[in-house]
Write an enzyme that holds these catalytic residues in place. Structure first.
Site, PDB file in Angstrom:
ATOM      1  N   GLU A  79       3.520  -2.061   6.676  1.00  0.00           N
ATOM      2  CA  GLU A  79       3.195  -3.309   7.573  1.00  0.00           C
ATOM      3  C   GLU A  79       4.759  -4.080   7.654  1.00  0.00           C
ATOM      4  OE1 GLU A  79       1.778  -6.987   4.682  1.00  0.00           O
ATOM      5  OE2 GLU A  79       0.155  -5.772   5.688  1.00  0.00           O
ATOM      6  N   GLN A 120       1.113  -0.221  -0.009  1.00  0.00           N
ATOM      7  CA  GLN A 120       0.343   0.547  -0.938  1.00  0.00           C
ATOM      8  C   GLN A 120      -0.200   0.014  -2.134  1.00  0.00           C
ATOM      9  OE1 GLN A 120       3.197   3.675  -2.230  1.00  0.00           O
ATOM     10  NE2 GLN A 120       1.917   3.845  -4.308  1.00  0.00           N
TER      11      GLN A 120
END
Length: 187
Positions: A79, A120
């Site tokens: 992102e 993650q």
């Protein structure tokens, strides 16, 4: 539930191409904005999915021992840079009261969470928390290993560097032997 605005993505891609000095009307780039819009619709399809929905199908089975699905491949988009990262997830849980789910549901939940602009760490904790909230197991452990293209192709430029994250819930928090069993089975 959001919908993908293909036209807006196509326009943005044209602007990016122009901003980097390319000609979006060049033959090789003519259909690129449409291709990118279709790709974004696919790689961000998890925005419209709740991973907990995959755990609504529960089977009654007298089993309170470890269940582990390992090496679940996934692809996601960082992102921070909108660049891919990819790897494997390992999902383990110990059912409580005979509440087990289909093995494919664990992989489907990983995929639903990964198909969003993502971190993650968030994939790891969201999958673990989704299992805890729906199956109410004795314990959950999720380990995710990934290579991040934002570290490989830009910035520090370290191809092959792997990032490992884990989320530990329930009995796995205090039971060192149970946690070690999962880790040894993953390897």
């Amino acid at each position: 539930m959001s919908t993908i605005n293909y036209e807006q993505i196509e326009h943005a891609v044209k602007l990016i191409l122009e901003a980097v000095g390319e000609d979006p009307n060049r033959e090789g780039l003519l259909d690129t904005p449409k291709r990118v819009a279709r790709m974004y619709a696919e790689v961000f399809s998890g925005l419209n999915e709740d991973p907990k929905e995959h755990f609504k199908t529960i089977f009654g089975e007298d089993h309170e021992e470890l269940v582990l699905v390992k090496d679940i491949p996934f692809f996601s988009m960082c992102e921070h840079h909108l660049v891919p990262f990819y790897g494997k997830a390992h999902v383990a849980y110990i059912p409580r009261g005979g509440r087990v789910t289909g093995l494919s549901k664990l992989a489907r939940a990983v995929e639903a969470v990964a198909k969003r602009p993502q971190l993650q760490e968030r994939i790891t904790s969201t999958v673990a928390d989704s299992i805890v909230e729906t199956l109410e197991p004795l314990g959950v452990m999720v380990v995710v290993e990934a290579e991040h293209m934002c570290m490989t192709m830009r910035g520090i430029k370290k191809p092959g560097a792997s990032t490992v994250t884990s989320a530990v819930r329930g009995v796995f928090v205090d039971d060192v032997a149970a946690r070690a069993e999962v880790l040894s089975l993953i390897k």
